[in-house]
Design a protein around this motif. Sequence first.
Motif, short mmCIF file in Angstrom:
data_model
loop_
_atom_site.label_atom_id
_atom_site.label_comp_id
_atom_site.label_asym_id
_atom_site.label_seq_id
_atom_site.Cartn_x
_atom_site.Cartn_y
_atom_site.Cartn_z
N ALA A 325 0.84 -1.20 0.00
CA ALA A 325 0.00 0.00 0.00
C ALA A 325 0.88 1.25 0.00
O ALA A 325 0.62 2.21 -0.74
CB ALA A 325 -0.91 0.00 1.22
N MET A 326 1.95 1.24 0.80
CA MET A 326 2.84 2.40 0.83
C MET A 326 3.44 2.65 -0.55
O MET A 326 3.40 3.77 -1.07
CB MET A 326 3.95 2.18 1.86
N VAL A 327 3.97 1.60 -1.15
CA VAL A 327 4.61 1.77 -2.45
C VAL A 327 3.56 2.17 -3.50
O VAL A 327 3.81 3.05 -4.33
CB VAL A 327 5.32 0.47 -2.87
N GLY A 328 2.39 1.54 -3.42
CA GLY A 328 1.34 1.85 -4.39
C GLY A 328 0.91 3.30 -4.30
O GLY A 328 0.77 3.99 -5.32
N ILE A 329 0.70 3.76 -3.08
CA ILE A 329 0.28 5.15 -2.90
C ILE A 329 1.38 6.09 -3.37
O ILE A 329 1.12 7.10 -4.05
CB ILE A 329 -0.10 5.40 -1.43
N GLY A 330 2.62 5.77 -3.02
CA GLY A 330 3.73 6.61 -3.47
C GLY A 330 3.76 6.73 -4.98
O GLY A 330 3.91 7.82 -5.53
N THR A 331 3.55 5.62 -5.66
CA THR A 331 3.56 5.63 -7.12
C THR A 331 2.40 6.45 -7.68
O THR A 331 2.57 7.24 -8.62
CB THR A 331 3.50 4.19 -7.64
N ALA A 332 1.23 6.27 -7.09
CA ALA A 332 0.07 7.03 -7.56
C ALA A 332 0.27 8.52 -7.36
O ALA A 332 -0.08 9.35 -8.22
CB ALA A 332 -1.18 6.56 -6.81
N LEU A 333 0.87 8.90 -6.22
CA LEU A 333 1.09 10.32 -5.97
C LEU A 333 2.14 10.88 -6.93
O LEU A 333 2.06 12.04 -7.33
CB LEU A 333 1.50 10.54 -4.51
N LEU A 334 3.09 10.04 -7.31
CA LEU A 334 4.08 10.46 -8.31
C LEU A 334 3.38 10.78 -9.62
O LEU A 334 3.65 11.79 -10.28
CB LEU A 334 5.12 9.37 -8.52
N ALA A 335 2.42 9.92 -9.99
CA ALA A 335 1.67 10.15 -11.23
C ALA A 335 0.87 11.45 -11.14
O ALA A 335 0.82 12.24 -12.10
CB ALA A 335 0.74 8.96 -11.49
N LEU A 336 0.27 11.68 -9.99
CA LEU A 336 -0.49 12.92 -9.79
C LEU A 336 0.43 14.13 -9.98
O LEU A 336 0.07 15.12 -10.65
CB LEU A 336 -1.11 12.92 -8.38
N GLY A 337 1.63 14.03 -9.41
CA GLY A 337 2.59 15.12 -9.56
C GLY A 337 2.98 15.35 -11.00
O GLY A 337 3.12 16.49 -11.45
N ALA A 338 3.16 14.25 -11.74
CA ALA A 338 3.54 14.38 -13.14
C ALA A 338 2.44 15.08 -13.95
O ALA A 338 2.71 15.95 -14.78
CB ALA A 338 3.82 12.99 -13.72
N TRP A 339 1.21 14.73 -13.64
CA TRP A 339 0.06 15.36 -14.31
C TRP A 339 0.06 16.87 -14.05
O TRP A 339 -0.06 17.70 -14.95
CB TRP A 339 -1.20 14.71 -13.74
N PHE A 340 0.22 17.22 -12.80
CA PHE A 340 0.26 18.63 -12.38
C PHE A 340 1.41 19.36 -13.10
O PHE A 340 1.21 20.43 -13.68
CB PHE A 340 0.43 18.66 -10.86
#
Lengths: 452, 333
Positions: A325-340
């Motif tokens: 879950a930690m790694v998954g969330i980290g990856t998802a937040l990275l994607a959010l940052g890339a979008w931004f």
Amino acid sequence: MSSMSNLLAAREQMAFTLGFHIVLSCLGVALPATILIANYIGLKKDDGAAMELARRWSKAMAVTFAVGAVTGTVLSFEFGLLWPQFEHRFGSVFGIAFAIEGIFFFLEAIFLAVYIYGWKRLRPWAHFWSGVPMVITGIGGAFSVVAANAWMNQPQGFTLDAAGRVTDVAPLKVLFNPATGYEVPHMILAAYMVVGFLVASIYAVGMLKGRRDRLHRLGLVIPLTLACTATPIQLFVGDTAAREVADHQPAKFAAMECIQKTGPDQTEYLGGICTKDGVKAAIGIPGLDSFLVGFSKNTKVTGLNSIPDDEEPPVHTFLHLAFDAMVGIGTALLALGAWFAFAWWKRRDIPQTPWFLRAVSVSGAAAILALWCGWIVTEVGRQPWIVQGYMRTSEAVTEAEGIWFSFALVLLLYAGLGTGAVLVLRAMSRRWREGGAEDVQSPYAPQTEEVA
Amino acid sequence: MSKADAAAAILWVGATFYALFGGADFGGGFWDLVAGWDERGQRPREAIQRSLTPVWEANHVWLIFVLVVLWTAFPAAFSAIFTTLYVPIALAALGIVLRGAGFAFRKSIVGLRERRAMGATFAISSVLTPFFMGAVVGAIAAGKVPAAGNGDAFSSWIGPLPLLTGAMFVASGAYLAAVFLVGDARRGDHELERYFERRALGAALVAGAFAVAGIFALHSEARYVFDRLTDQGLPLVVLSLLCGVALLAALLRGRRRPLRPLAAGAVVAVIWGWGVAQFPYLLPTSLRIDQAAAPDPTMTIVFIVFAAAAVVVLPSLALLYTLAQKDLLESEH
Ligand code: HDD
Ligand code: HEM
Ligand code: HEM
């Protein structure tokens, strides 16, 4: 000997109170920088909206800091109340980091008060500079506490006599143990991510409700930029941490990755249920786990079969899922940052679709969840040790009876504390929205309006 | 002086600061509690709130300092105390949580009923917390904490000396707070000034009465401490007494300037008197300072931290108190 049940109660109480405090301490660590950025923009560009944000956030921090201070005090008491034998044996080692922490706590409490209550009467730039020590003390405080925890994971810097008593201590080795190098930056970055995404998510919710003024946009963009900058570095540090854990705490690593048999060419499992015969219901990527540990499929990784039964961490599935879950969330937040970042680079604006705001509005909760999962991996994964290889948690626990009772009381008390804090913060935000001028006072402010 | 003795002195310095500043904060809560219903209590309550607001958080850190120095420098004493006196210690911790939360929330909560509940929580826990802390100190002085720990959970602190010490903690906090508040009210408000003067007088008498009763309890329950208090510790006891008498005289004559130093002097002399009387024991008479001491390098860290505190923290605290006294810290409304 104290019963197993007492031990379980003590562990649950410790975990619960730490999990509560850690969220507030993230605010103590990372909110000052967020506030000062807004304050700086406000002063430099004469930007009223930015100033207003800094003012509001500092008032919210007055509340969260008070709750952080009392819950932190409870933790200090718990070291003696729940784990007296741990302190007895290792207090002179472990305490070193906390003694240093004391200085940071003092300075943080002092400059926080000057900053929060200095808005009106101090000159603007003097006021701004009075806030800067908070940024440093927040980082210093996180360093000290987490260095203490890192030492529990990779203890060094002391000698024991035949009776197991500490006879000599090397303070620098205690503070700068190998785990300090990854745990401390990982925690500080986590604090910046939690705070950045959390504050941004509040303004994202507001924007979804149609409040699109400059205040809301700035309130979203400042913290979100901070958090999105921290995220890629965080993933890099986390990756390093995982390799270090594989090297130095093989039992923890085997449990969190659910590796049953020692050997090369280990499969990386995503999700699933961990059993003695391997992982069920998971996505498996052959060889990847070995590759992540040693950059080669042939890297040998320790499995649970090489760990003595009485040194194996409990609840493998739970640990494994927490790590995922930690790694998954980290990856998802990275994607959010890339979008931004992409939208900003293209159009100097946030992405226009409501889906972006929806994503931001859950990012704060997601970051907190990742934070908790990380601590579960670290702490539960270290079991049965309280000090890896030197002292078992069962040897550390108090003989006092009634820990379940105290845990129940703590649950009740903290439920009240949490509810109170949320109600107060919501009342503040409602007043800001409605009035602006006539604003709710932060907790310590002189009372102007009468109780009667 | 050995390294261990020096670390014990640092512990006592921390305890002294906590007794003075933390004690006065608790005392503020006490006067809040007895200030009377709404209208009547409103002015003193505001004054209390104003003076506590920017500083209570920093004052509270002295407690953390004492705890951490105790467990780092004297881990054996720490675990003995915590495994024996866990009941009053846990109650004090509960009080700290309720107090901090009550104080922080009561301003910002909108509903009148909730506000009152929060205010009451703050005020009541301001009395209970120092009481239980005093009970812990009294139990230690009475020799109820065995060096091996795990002393009796109740009889260790439910006895005349610990309970009297608890009451004395409450009374001396109230006394300190009233004296500090006289100074705070000075800026113009004569009525409030007299209000706190009367209370300072009352609290001084009550604290003095508890102290005298405490001496009798010491005589019967803590002979070691009593004997040394009336011997090596005597000059400090006398000093405390003189400060108390001078303070009463100053109050009766309406002289305000010497109030704060005298009040502080009386309390500091008692704390150091107790320290001298216990020496060389941390837990009279089962655990000596040198027996409980951590290895030398740890003590060195404690000294470095203490020096850093003296160089960095004390001036910062002075800055905070100065800004607060000059009314430069106030959140806008
Ligand atoms: C926002 C929070 C957050 C995010 C996105 C991540 N982590 Fe994390 N992680 C933490 C927050 C955290 C933490 C709560 O802060 C921990 C607990 C102890 C520590 O040092 O950091 C942690 C611990 C922790 C540990 C255990 C360290 C130990 O037991 O000593 C490992 C192996 C990782 N992390 C690895 C990762 C990886 C590979 C990530 C992403 C690719 C990742 N973390 C993202
Ligand atoms: C076992 C773990 C911990 C203990 C014993 C502990 C202890 C404390 C104590 C005693 C305080 C109150 C200080 C005051 O009155 O100002 C406090 C507050 C604080 N703690 Fe913790 N803490 C722990 C974990 C953490 C962690 C992991 C972090 C950060 C990464 C942290 C960061 C802070 C910060 C920044 C504050 C200041 C208050 C605030 O900002 O809300 N603590 N802690
Ligand atoms: C702040 C974030 C932290 C969280 C959320 C956290 C979480 C936990 C959890 C879940 C446990 C229970 C383990 C189990 O029962 O299997 C635990 C135990 C413990 N943690 Fe942590 N931890 C944190 C930080 C720290 C720090 C910074 C320290 C010390 C410096 C620390 C010291 C302890 C101790 C003494 C125990 C009890 C013994 C044990 O079960 O290992 N923790 N913590």
